[in-house]
Design an enzyme around this catalytic site. Sequence first.
Site, PDB file in Angstrom:
ATOM      1  N   LYS A   1       0.847  -1.200   0.000  1.00  0.00           N
ATOM      2  CA  LYS A   1       0.000   0.000   0.000  1.00  0.00           C
ATOM      3  C   LYS A   1       0.877   1.243   0.000  1.00  0.00           C
ATOM      4  O   LYS A   1       1.919   1.220   0.668  1.00  0.00           O
ATOM      5  CB  LYS A   1      -0.914   0.012   1.237  1.00  0.00           C
ATOM      6  CG  LYS A   1      -1.925  -1.106   1.296  1.00  0.00           C
ATOM      7  CD  LYS A   1      -3.112  -0.858   0.394  1.00  0.00           C
ATOM      8  CE  LYS A   1      -4.015  -2.088   0.346  1.00  0.00           C
ATOM      9  NZ  LYS A   1      -5.188  -1.949  -0.461  1.00  0.00           N
TER      10      LYS A   1
ATOM     11  N   LYS B   1       2.042  -9.065  -1.774  1.00  0.00           N
ATOM     12  CA  LYS B   1       1.554  -9.115  -3.153  1.00  0.00           C
ATOM     13  C   LYS B   1       1.288  -7.724  -3.692  1.00  0.00           C
ATOM     14  O   LYS B   1       1.062  -6.789  -2.925  1.00  0.00           O
ATOM     15  CB  LYS B   1       0.294  -9.977  -3.258  1.00  0.00           C
ATOM     16  CG  LYS B   1      -0.930  -9.394  -2.622  1.00  0.00           C
ATOM     17  CD  LYS B   1      -2.136 -10.236  -2.968  1.00  0.00           C
ATOM     18  CE  LYS B   1      -3.437  -9.508  -2.752  1.00  0.00           C
ATOM     19  NZ  LYS B   1      -3.655  -8.333  -3.618  1.00  0.00           N
TER      20      LYS B   1
ATOM     21  N   HIS C   1      -6.806 -13.417  -7.227  1.00  0.00           N
ATOM     22  CA  HIS C   1      -7.607 -12.335  -6.660  1.00  0.00           C
ATOM     23  C   HIS C   1      -8.991 -12.416  -7.286  1.00  0.00           C
ATOM     24  O   HIS C   1      -9.165 -13.020  -8.351  1.00  0.00           O
ATOM     25  CB  HIS C   1      -6.931 -10.989  -6.974  1.00  0.00           C
ATOM     26  CG  HIS C   1      -7.356  -9.873  -6.073  1.00  0.00           C
ATOM     27  ND1 HIS C   1      -8.587  -9.264  -6.187  1.00  0.00           N
ATOM     28  CD2 HIS C   1      -6.719  -9.247  -5.050  1.00  0.00           C
ATOM     29  CE1 HIS C   1      -8.681  -8.315  -5.259  1.00  0.00           C
ATOM     30  NE2 HIS C   1      -7.563  -8.277  -4.548  1.00  0.00           N
ATOM     31  N   ARG C   2      -9.982 -11.812  -6.640  1.00  0.00           N
ATOM     32  CA  ARG C   2     -11.364 -11.904  -7.172  1.00  0.00           C
ATOM     33  C   ARG C   2     -11.979 -10.526  -7.359  1.00  0.00           C
ATOM     34  O   ARG C   2     -13.198 -10.385  -7.246  1.00  0.00           O
ATOM     35  CB  ARG C   2     -12.225 -12.776  -6.270  1.00  0.00           C
ATOM     36  CG  ARG C   2     -12.263 -12.271  -4.846  1.00  0.00           C
ATOM     37  CD  ARG C   2     -13.239 -13.038  -3.971  1.00  0.00           C
ATOM     38  NE  ARG C   2     -13.418 -12.329  -2.721  1.00  0.00           N
ATOM     39  CZ  ARG C   2     -14.421 -12.516  -1.880  1.00  0.00           C
ATOM     40  NH1 ARG C   2     -15.325 -13.426  -2.117  1.00  0.00           N
ATOM     41  NH2 ARG C   2     -14.518 -11.825  -0.770  1.00  0.00           N
TER      42      ARG C   2
ATOM     43  N   GLY D   1      -3.333  -4.902   4.108  1.00  0.00           N
ATOM     44  CA  GLY D   1      -2.599  -3.783   3.503  1.00  0.00           C
ATOM     45  C   GLY D   1      -2.563  -2.640   4.498  1.00  0.00           C
ATOM     46  O   GLY D   1      -1.560  -2.368   5.147  1.00  0.00           O
ATOM     47  N   GLY D   2      -3.743  -1.992   4.657  1.00  0.00           N
ATOM     48  CA  GLY D   2      -3.846  -0.907   5.633  1.00  0.00           C
ATOM     49  C   GLY D   2      -3.472  -1.362   7.032  1.00  0.00           C
ATOM     50  O   GLY D   2      -2.878  -0.599   7.807  1.00  0.00           O
TER      51      GLY D   2
HETATM   52  C1  3PG Z   1      -6.855  -6.802  -1.239  1.00  0.00           C
HETATM   53  O1  3PG Z   1      -6.189  -7.000  -2.265  1.00  0.00           O
HETATM   54  O2  3PG Z   1      -7.413  -7.734  -0.644  1.00  0.00           O
HETATM   55  C2  3PG Z   1      -7.069  -5.391  -0.720  1.00  0.00           C
HETATM   56  O3  3PG Z   1      -6.343  -4.469  -1.424  1.00  0.00           O
HETATM   57  C3  3PG Z   1      -6.845  -5.336   0.769  1.00  0.00           C
HETATM   58  O4  3PG Z   1      -6.426  -4.096   1.254  1.00  0.00           O
HETATM   59  P1  3PG Z   1      -6.648  -3.689   2.790  1.00  0.00           P
HETATM   60  O5  3PG Z   1      -6.034  -4.747   3.653  1.00  0.00           O
HETATM   61  O6  3PG Z   1      -5.948  -2.344   2.979  1.00  0.00           O
HETATM   62  O7  3PG Z   1      -8.112  -3.585   3.018  1.00  0.00           O
END
Ligand code: 3PG
Length: 410
Positions: free
Chosen positions: A149, A175, A265-266, A360-361
């Site tokens: 991120k 990723k 990923h979906r 991510g966050g």
């Molecule tokens: C993902 O690929 O699942 C999202 O980008 C997750 O991001 P986040 O953990 O910041 O919500």
Amino acid sequence: MTSYMHIGEDIDKDAFVICDYRVTTNLPMDKAANSIAAEQSTGTWTDLTTTTEKIIDLYGARVLNIDKDMVRIAYPADDFSIDIGGVPQILSIIAGNLFGLESIHKLRLEDVSFPKCIMDMFKGPKFGVSGLRKELDRPDKPLVGTIVKPKIGLPPKETAEYVYESGAGGLTNSKDDETLVNQKFCPIEDRTVAVAEALDRLKSEGHSMMHAINVSTNGDKILELAEKVQSWGAKELMVDVITCGFAAVQALAEDPSIKVPIHVHRTMHGALTRDPLHGIAMLPVTKLVRMCGGDALHIGTLGVGKMSGNSVHDMQNLTWCLNDMNGFRTMMPVCSGGVYPGMIGKMVEISGMDVQIQAGGGVAGHPGGVRKGAMAMCQAVDAAYEGIEAQTYAETHPELKAALSKWGLK
Ligand code: 3PG
């Protein structure tokens, strides 16, 4: 109108693809079910002079059951193309025109069961749960990862630094995010090379980690891009199954030149899965991705993360990643989307240990930065693994403590 009604018939499950649909219509349900079975097999809106009883008997879909708004329809295995049709042709039967029929207001494919003869056309994951665990030297704890991120904006060097820091904090996986492929600010070759160097550095320091490079692109380019990315040092690939298609996952998984795991990923799945009365549930998507050879698949966050969904449905997906399915390797279920350390205890309690939890966050937003964010995630996973409450564990783990005070506990 020809009848496709076979209510209560005891069919040979090895000779049919069986689908469960939720149907919303003003028609009597038997009429609606009959029109779906006709449309998706040997009929259309009117009787045909070209259809024979023999054709209908051999290839006609069969309405096996109607229970309130749920309709079960079985399609003869011979309706499906031998070898070369793949998922595109399967979906054109079980999830094709029926979604657009004017008389059916809403329709949702809830589940599908495939006979062995169809599943045998697929190979399943090359690595799967055991392969990923082996590569990462992580025999039994949940995998724990991050999504770099911000999802776009970092150049290759900063991306690689993020990956290094998160590995130094203990994460097993990282990723690309779904919107990053080959933008000017982060060319895919430079990013892959820089990330590979970061992973090699971690390896030389005794830590095994993977980073999935997103190769989602056009159908005529994806294999070539995947081969290049692999030659630049990628240890894992990522592909978006809904935007690229199931065929893209299968093409990558089954090509002998691709020798690294495929993280699926979906993104965009909500357009199919979110309306409880219309679209395609995640369960058929999960089954198809495993058949096509995905090694890891985003399945939802078990009702605790930022993405809509609930633990019952997400657990069905998780079960179909891990159960016995035609001898296929198991596929790593990935819980991702709004995850932070304070929810991991609850998540692992629901999922068990065969899961990849990623944030991510929840890593890059940690007050101490990426490395401490990674440490907090790992500490939360360790606490869950050892059956200790996160709050108790945090008393001796300041990174987890900082995460809990920023985001709280679920
Ligand atoms: C993902 O690929 O699942 C999202 O980008 C997750 O991001 P986040 O953990 O910041 O919500």
